[in-house]
Write a protein that holds these residues in place. Sequence first.
Motif, PDB file in Angstrom:
ATOM      1  N   LEU A   1       0.819  -1.211   0.000  1.00  0.00           N
ATOM      2  CA  LEU A   1       0.000   0.000   0.000  1.00  0.00           C
ATOM      3  C   LEU A   1       0.850   1.257   0.000  1.00  0.00           C
ATOM      4  CD1 LEU A   1      -2.714  -1.059   2.611  1.00  0.00           C
ATOM      5  CD2 LEU A   1      -2.719  -1.389   0.126  1.00  0.00           C
ATOM      6  N   ASP A   2       0.382   2.249  -0.741  1.00  0.00           N
ATOM      7  CA  ASP A   2       1.033   3.564  -0.794  1.00  0.00           C
ATOM      8  C   ASP A   2       0.188   4.534   0.029  1.00  0.00           C
ATOM      9  OD1 ASP A   2       2.382   5.870  -1.420  1.00  0.00           O
ATOM     10  OD2 ASP A   2       1.669   5.972  -3.487  1.00  0.00           O
ATOM     11  N   PRO A   3       0.623   4.881   1.243  1.00  0.00           N
ATOM     12  CA  PRO A   3      -0.193   5.768   2.093  1.00  0.00           C
ATOM     13  C   PRO A   3      -0.329   7.157   1.474  1.00  0.00           C
ATOM     14  CG  PRO A   3       1.562   4.689   3.343  1.00  0.00           C
ATOM     15  CD  PRO A   3       1.871   4.475   1.903  1.00  0.00           C
ATOM     16  N   ILE A   4      -1.534   7.711   1.539  1.00  0.00           N
ATOM     17  CA  ILE A   4      -1.806   9.022   0.942  1.00  0.00           C
ATOM     18  C   ILE A   4      -2.072  10.071   2.008  1.00  0.00           C
ATOM     19  CG2 ILE A   4      -3.386  10.314  -0.532  1.00  0.00           C
ATOM     20  CD1 ILE A   4      -3.892   7.657  -2.044  1.00  0.00           C
ATOM     21  N   ALA A   5      -2.997   9.793   2.920  1.00  0.00           N
ATOM     22  CA  ALA A   5      -3.361  10.781   3.949  1.00  0.00           C
ATOM     23  C   ALA A   5      -4.154  10.087   5.044  1.00  0.00           C
ATOM     24  CB  ALA A   5      -4.193  11.914   3.342  1.00  0.00           C
ATOM     25  N   ILE A   6      -4.194  10.723   6.202  1.00  0.00           N
ATOM     26  CA  ILE A   6      -5.108  10.320   7.270  1.00  0.00           C
ATOM     27  C   ILE A   6      -6.320  11.237   7.197  1.00  0.00           C
ATOM     28  CG2 ILE A   6      -5.454  10.231   9.766  1.00  0.00           C
ATOM     29  CD1 ILE A   6      -2.500   9.494  10.037  1.00  0.00           C
ATOM     30  N   VAL A   7      -7.505  10.654   7.240  1.00  0.00           N
ATOM     31  CA  VAL A   7      -8.749  11.427   7.177  1.00  0.00           C
ATOM     32  C   VAL A   7      -9.478  11.273   8.507  1.00  0.00           C
ATOM     33  CG1 VAL A   7     -10.941  11.773   5.983  1.00  0.00           C
ATOM     34  CG2 VAL A   7      -8.902  11.071   4.688  1.00  0.00           C
ATOM     35  N   LYS A   8      -9.748  12.405   9.137  1.00  0.00           N
ATOM     36  CA  LYS A   8     -10.467  12.405  10.424  1.00  0.00           C
ATOM     37  C   LYS A   8     -11.944  12.697  10.172  1.00  0.00           C
ATOM     38  CE  LYS A   8      -8.695  14.090  14.198  1.00  0.00           C
ATOM     39  NZ  LYS A   8      -8.182  15.009  15.263  1.00  0.00           N
ATOM     40  N   HIS A   9     -12.788  11.875  10.799  1.00  0.00           N
ATOM     41  CA  HIS A   9     -14.235  12.024  10.670  1.00  0.00           C
ATOM     42  C   HIS A   9     -14.813  12.485  12.005  1.00  0.00           C
ATOM     43  CE1 HIS A   9     -18.409   9.951  10.357  1.00  0.00           C
ATOM     44  NE2 HIS A   9     -18.469  11.176   9.863  1.00  0.00           N
TER      45      HIS A   9
END
Length: 600
Positions: free
Chosen positions: A129-137
């Motif tokens: 996997l190529d990490p892109i971003a952390i998304v907070k909900h």
Amino acid sequence: MTDSTDDIAAKYGNQDSTAGEAEEEEMADPVLGDDSLGHVALKDSQLFVGRSEMQIIAYIDQHERDGLRVGNYVCIPYPDATTEPNEDEVLLAAIDRLEYRPITEVNDWVDGGGYSDFGEQNLAYVSHLDPIAIVKHDRLKDTLTRQTVDRPPKPGEDVHLIEDEEILRVGLNIPSDGIYIGDMAVSGDFIPNDENPLTYLLSNPNSTDGTADEGEPAIFRHLLVAGSTGKGKTHFSKNILRQCAVSKQYPIEVPPEEQEAFGIDDDIRHRYLNLFVIDPEDEYVEMRDDNPGLSPEKARELEDKGVAVGGLDDDLQVFAPVTANSQPTLDDIRTFGIPFSVVENRPQLLLSSRPKDPTFNAIRNVLNAYFGRFDDDSNDEPTYNDFETWLELNGDQIVNNDNILAAVERRVTGPIYDRVFDHGSTSLDEYTNDMFNRGQVTVVPTGHLRGETEKLVLLALMTHIVENKIDTGVEHPQIKGTPMLLCVDEAHEYLSSTDRPREQYLVQNFRQAAKRGRKDKFGLYMVTQNPQDIDDEILKQTNTRIYLGLQPEIVERIRIPSDYDDRIVTFDKGQAVVDAPDVRPVEVQGLDVCVTNHSN
């Protein structure tokens, strides 16, 4: 010793089990859903996130393997990342590599090959996997925010194929409002799904929507659309340009000449865009009309997703240049001629090759002397025929060296200038205000012109535009005071690095214009099958690049986003990679129909 599939399940958690399913259903995250592809794995590898290097590997469950593709987007939860009960965080990543690994002694070096019975159960299917971003909900506020990847997920965490388009939009940093380009895809398949693909939009802050303070519109940071013949460049561009032709205003400085002439006290006005199209094949003229092949149902579907459809009617005006032996045959157009006055202060337009300095200085002196005969009160206009006669009678008074004078005459006289200058009943100067009306699409078709004649006409026209846009003390403040997007099809013909003075002069002006685009509200939209020939300095200022299918020899000579440089040569018509500022390069699929008329 290798682990069996049962050992892996025991080590990382059985992803296929149904234990506790009722409890998980009650706690299910509305963003992630319940289903998983597999889980984060640690066997035979490290799991880490660093400043310059990251490694995250996922084991893929057997029943999920067939549908996965390199480039698919996945998300992984961080269940203990926050103490806030109404907040969740997920890692958005792309599948960078898929591979089989044996987990028992496998011997497929036998007759029958794939028909032998070693079985899928003896293989691990592993995704890098190529990490892109952390998304907070934030569940209470129902908002998603994007953060840098600063920690790995835990081993054993579920990996989900992305289903929520807003997580994808926020994680990739794709604007939620703007100019429609196409729909997100992976290997030509829409994502998250065929029914609701994620629309790819270019940032377009503007005064009309009250968003002018939210950043710079992508159109004023310049665009390139590149693709080989047959890959749909014109179709794709017509659809984008139709979206730019909606009623949006942009803040722009009012030129001092306009302030003085009209008594304007404001330094800034909010004005509509002029979209100006150089049309070498008479194709963009068709944008005036509806597409007869676009069904009402399809049109409503596109409008529901925010796509502008339909011909532009009277909002599109056509102005065609005329020369001595070429007249356009299109209907409902206005024709104009290139006046010889465009050469004043621009001697390069008369130079097909570079002269020696004494000759160039003499040419400049000759032109200054000729144009100096005319002032604002004069009833006469400078013309090329008059210049030829004047030079024959007075040249030796300006240039006192016979050899240099002969060189000047060879340079500035010739049949091409007779063909190009001073034809038609109305000149470019007279039509300038009409051609650059705000809120108008202006198309200049040149399909009736050929060779060097066409090139000189367009070089003169584009020089007229760009100098009045970026200079001070301009002759035509209508151009300078109007937000503008200039679309140049076959851009490599005019904006390539060259030693020819005419083209070099234009390129130098466009280099300046490209650097000042955001300040002057001037955007350049280039369409080409030879992007490698576009001047490097102009390309460096081009922030949005859209690559349709390209030939391998072209790909080798330009900078394609690394995830796509091997795949772009196999792209179908309308399949493209978009590389935009502040947004991760992604694949999009353009519309299969043109939203205006398109006969090719």
